[in-house]
Structures are given as structure tokens and as C-alpha cells.
Design a protein around this motif. Sequence first.
Motif, mmCIF file in Angstrom:
data_model
loop_
_atom_site.group_PDB
_atom_site.id
_atom_site.type_symbol
_atom_site.label_atom_id
_atom_site.label_comp_id
_atom_site.label_asym_id
_atom_site.label_seq_id
_atom_site.Cartn_x
_atom_site.Cartn_y
_atom_site.Cartn_z
ATOM 1 N N ASP A 2 -17.785 55.692 15.207
ATOM 2 C CA ASP A 2 -16.680 56.637 15.353
ATOM 3 C C ASP A 2 -16.143 56.636 16.776
ATOM 4 O OD1 ASP A 2 -16.892 57.605 12.663
ATOM 5 O OD2 ASP A 2 -18.649 58.767 13.289
ATOM 6 N N LEU A 3 -17.033 56.375 17.735
ATOM 7 C CA LEU A 3 -16.677 56.425 19.155
ATOM 8 C C LEU A 3 -17.405 55.315 19.884
ATOM 9 C CD1 LEU A 3 -15.421 57.910 21.645
ATOM 10 C CD2 LEU A 3 -17.529 59.270 21.719
ATOM 11 N N VAL A 4 -16.671 54.569 20.715
ATOM 12 C CA VAL A 4 -17.255 53.523 21.552
ATOM 13 C C VAL A 4 -17.007 53.898 23.006
ATOM 14 C CG1 VAL A 4 -17.178 51.102 22.221
ATOM 15 C CG2 VAL A 4 -16.919 51.728 19.810
ATOM 16 N N ILE A 5 -18.078 54.066 23.767
ATOM 17 C CA ILE A 5 -17.990 54.387 25.194
ATOM 18 C C ILE A 5 -18.322 53.123 25.978
ATOM 19 C CG2 ILE A 5 -18.886 55.802 27.074
ATOM 20 C CD1 ILE A 5 -19.542 57.950 25.007
ATOM 21 N N ILE A 6 -17.415 52.709 26.860
ATOM 22 C CA ILE A 6 -17.547 51.441 27.583
ATOM 23 C C ILE A 6 -17.811 51.751 29.055
ATOM 24 C CG2 ILE A 6 -16.484 49.203 28.005
ATOM 25 C CD1 ILE A 6 -14.345 50.211 25.851
ATOM 26 N N ASP A 7 -19.029 51.518 29.491
ATOM 27 C CA ASP A 7 -19.352 51.725 30.909
ATOM 28 C C ASP A 7 -18.890 50.508 31.708
ATOM 29 O OD1 ASP A 7 -20.296 53.016 33.117
ATOM 30 O OD2 ASP A 7 -22.377 52.380 32.851
ATOM 31 N N GLU A 8 -18.501 50.744 32.968
ATOM 32 C CA GLU A 8 -17.969 49.669 33.816
ATOM 33 C C GLU A 8 -16.874 48.915 33.067
ATOM 34 O OE1 GLU A 8 -18.669 49.447 36.849
ATOM 35 O OE2 GLU A 8 -20.529 50.572 37.073
ATOM 36 N N TRP B 166 -14.277 39.238 26.822
ATOM 37 C CA TRP B 166 -15.011 40.146 25.951
ATOM 38 C C TRP B 166 -14.115 41.091 25.149
ATOM 39 C CZ3 TRP B 166 -19.735 38.755 25.077
ATOM 40 C CH2 TRP B 166 -20.458 38.101 26.068
ATOM 41 N N ARG B 167 -12.842 41.073 25.373
ATOM 42 C CA ARG B 167 -11.974 42.031 24.690
ATOM 43 C C ARG B 167 -12.056 41.945 23.160
ATOM 44 N NH1 ARG B 167 -5.869 43.936 26.159
ATOM 45 N NH2 ARG B 167 -5.492 45.129 24.265
ATOM 46 N N PRO B 168 -12.140 40.747 22.535
ATOM 47 C CA PRO B 168 -12.237 40.707 21.071
ATOM 48 C C PRO B 168 -13.425 41.489 20.511
ATOM 49 C CG PRO B 168 -11.683 38.545 21.931
ATOM 50 C CD PRO B 168 -12.019 39.394 23.114
ATOM 51 N N VAL B 169 -14.506 41.608 21.281
ATOM 52 C CA VAL B 169 -15.659 42.376 20.807
ATOM 53 C C VAL B 169 -15.291 43.848 20.676
ATOM 54 C CG1 VAL B 169 -18.058 42.990 21.274
ATOM 55 C CG2 VAL B 169 -17.209 40.724 21.901
ATOM 56 N N LEU B 170 -14.555 44.377 21.634
ATOM 57 C CA LEU B 170 -14.149 45.781 21.598
ATOM 58 C C LEU B 170 -13.043 46.019 20.579
ATOM 59 C CD1 LEU B 170 -14.126 46.372 25.452
ATOM 60 C CD2 LEU B 170 -15.929 46.970 23.847
ATOM 61 N N ASP B 171 -12.139 45.057 20.446
ATOM 62 C CA ASP B 171 -11.058 45.203 19.476
ATOM 63 C C ASP B 171 -11.559 45.128 18.038
ATOM 64 O OD1 ASP B 171 -9.120 45.509 21.399
ATOM 65 O OD2 ASP B 171 -8.573 43.389 21.457
ATOM 66 N N TYR B 172 -12.769 44.652 17.836
ATOM 67 C CA TYR B 172 -13.305 44.493 16.486
ATOM 68 C C TYR B 172 -13.453 45.837 15.773
ATOM 69 C CZ TYR B 172 -16.600 43.265 12.757
ATOM 70 O OH TYR B 172 -17.216 43.105 11.537
ATOM 71 N N PHE B 173 -13.880 46.859 16.498
ATOM 72 C CA PHE B 173 -14.215 48.137 15.871
ATOM 73 C C PHE B 173 -12.998 49.057 15.767
ATOM 74 C CE2 PHE B 173 -18.219 46.662 17.748
ATOM 75 C CZ PHE B 173 -19.025 46.674 16.626
ATOM 76 N N ASP B 174 -12.888 49.716 14.611
ATOM 77 C CA ASP B 174 -11.849 50.711 14.394
ATOM 78 C C ASP B 174 -12.414 52.062 14.819
ATOM 79 O OD1 ASP B 174 -9.650 52.132 13.617
ATOM 80 O OD2 ASP B 174 -10.123 52.093 11.479
ATOM 81 N N ALA B 175 -12.405 52.314 16.106
ATOM 82 C CA ALA B 175 -13.029 53.518 16.658
ATOM 83 C C ALA B 175 -12.265 53.956 17.898
ATOM 84 C CB ALA B 175 -14.492 53.238 17.020
ATOM 85 N N PHE B 176 -12.408 55.235 18.225
ATOM 86 C CA PHE B 176 -11.883 55.722 19.496
ATOM 87 C C PHE B 176 -12.694 55.084 20.620
ATOM 88 C CE2 PHE B 176 -10.767 59.223 16.597
ATOM 89 C CZ PHE B 176 -9.406 59.318 16.875
#
Length: 207
Positions: free
Chosen positions: A90-96, A105-115
Motif C-alpha cells: 500500500d505504501l513504499v518508503i524510499i530512504d536515500e 533502479w527506477r523500474p523497480v519502484l515503478d513496478y508497484f501500484d502504491a503510494f
Amino acid sequence: MRQARDEFLAYRPPATGGSFTQPLDIQKLGPEGIDDGAAVVISTIGRVHAVLTATALSEEDEERSGFEAGRDDAERVVPYNPQVPIETFDLVIIDECHHSVYGAWRPVLDYFDAFTVGLTATPSRHALGFFDNNLVAQYPYERAVADGVSVGYEVYRIRTEAGEHGGEVSKSYALPARDRRTRTQRYQELREDFAPPTLPSPACGGG
């Protein structure tokens, strides 16, 4: 990653009378994949990529920095994995986040349908662009010092021979070189001694 897990383990929410982990399970993501019963999953972005692509990643490789492993700017390919649906979080928090929200690495974060929420002490234009300049909160340095979170500092200028007059790199020394077209990096040896040009001292004008 261990530090983040330990912070969750030590956190005691107000008015609950217990620790954060009593009602919620916390998982440090490993090769076994995501635990369906975990409410919080802590991971490096490399480990998430390995789980999504079903590739092996040793703990030693996971802990190595990009400098130690050699920078690889090739974009990660992330195909759909039915074992890890896009709605897993539901929520992805990205440190640094200035390191990870753009580029390879952006495709890894774009994979999830989350805030997504990004945390960084050095926001870059790329990071702000990823979040559409949606700056939710700031914690300025002055306030951090006043709160006792950060330590104040003073700036000193240290003069060195190399800093004042430049230095010289001996031939046969290996230096990194990047191909501007392919972005491929390799090391090549200098064929002769190299001395960078010395910058002129700034001139002072009178009024």
C-alpha cells in the motif's frame, strides 16, 4: 537495513502500551521472498529486484556498495511476476531516494501500484521531478540542531600543496573512462604523465 529494522523493533507507539511489533510483523526481506503475513517489509532495492526477477543475490553482494561492486548504470528490466503482484504494498518508503528514484533502479519502484514517499537529506532535481515536486515536509538543518538531532559545524579551510598548486598523475596509472554514447565505463592507463591546468587566482578590482 538492519538499522531500519532495529528502529521498528524499538518503537513504542503512543497509547498502545506495547511495542510496534506486538500487533504487526516485520520482515527483513531475503531470498525466501515476501512473507504474506508481514505488515512491514524492509529491504534494499537490489533485494527487491532479485525477488521480482527470481535471480540469486548473496547477502555479501547485497551489502556491497556501488563503489565496491563497480557502478552499473544499465537500467534494470523488471517483468511482471505473478508471485509478487503490483498491489503487494500500500505504501513504499524510499530512504536515500536521490540514489534510487531515477536511472537504473527506477523500474523497480515503478513496478508497484502504491503510494511512494521519498526520504533524503540531499534532494536532487531528479528526485523532486520523480515526485512531481510534491514536497510534503522539510526538516531544516537549523531545527535539527536545535532539537539535538544534528550537530552544529564550523567551516575551516585547509591549505595543501596539491590544493594550492595542483598535482600530477603518473603515467600507467589506471583511471576510469566512460563512453559518452553507450555510458559504458572502463579503466585505461595513462600513456604519459598528466598535470591538470592550474586555475589563475581571482583578480580583485578597485572601485
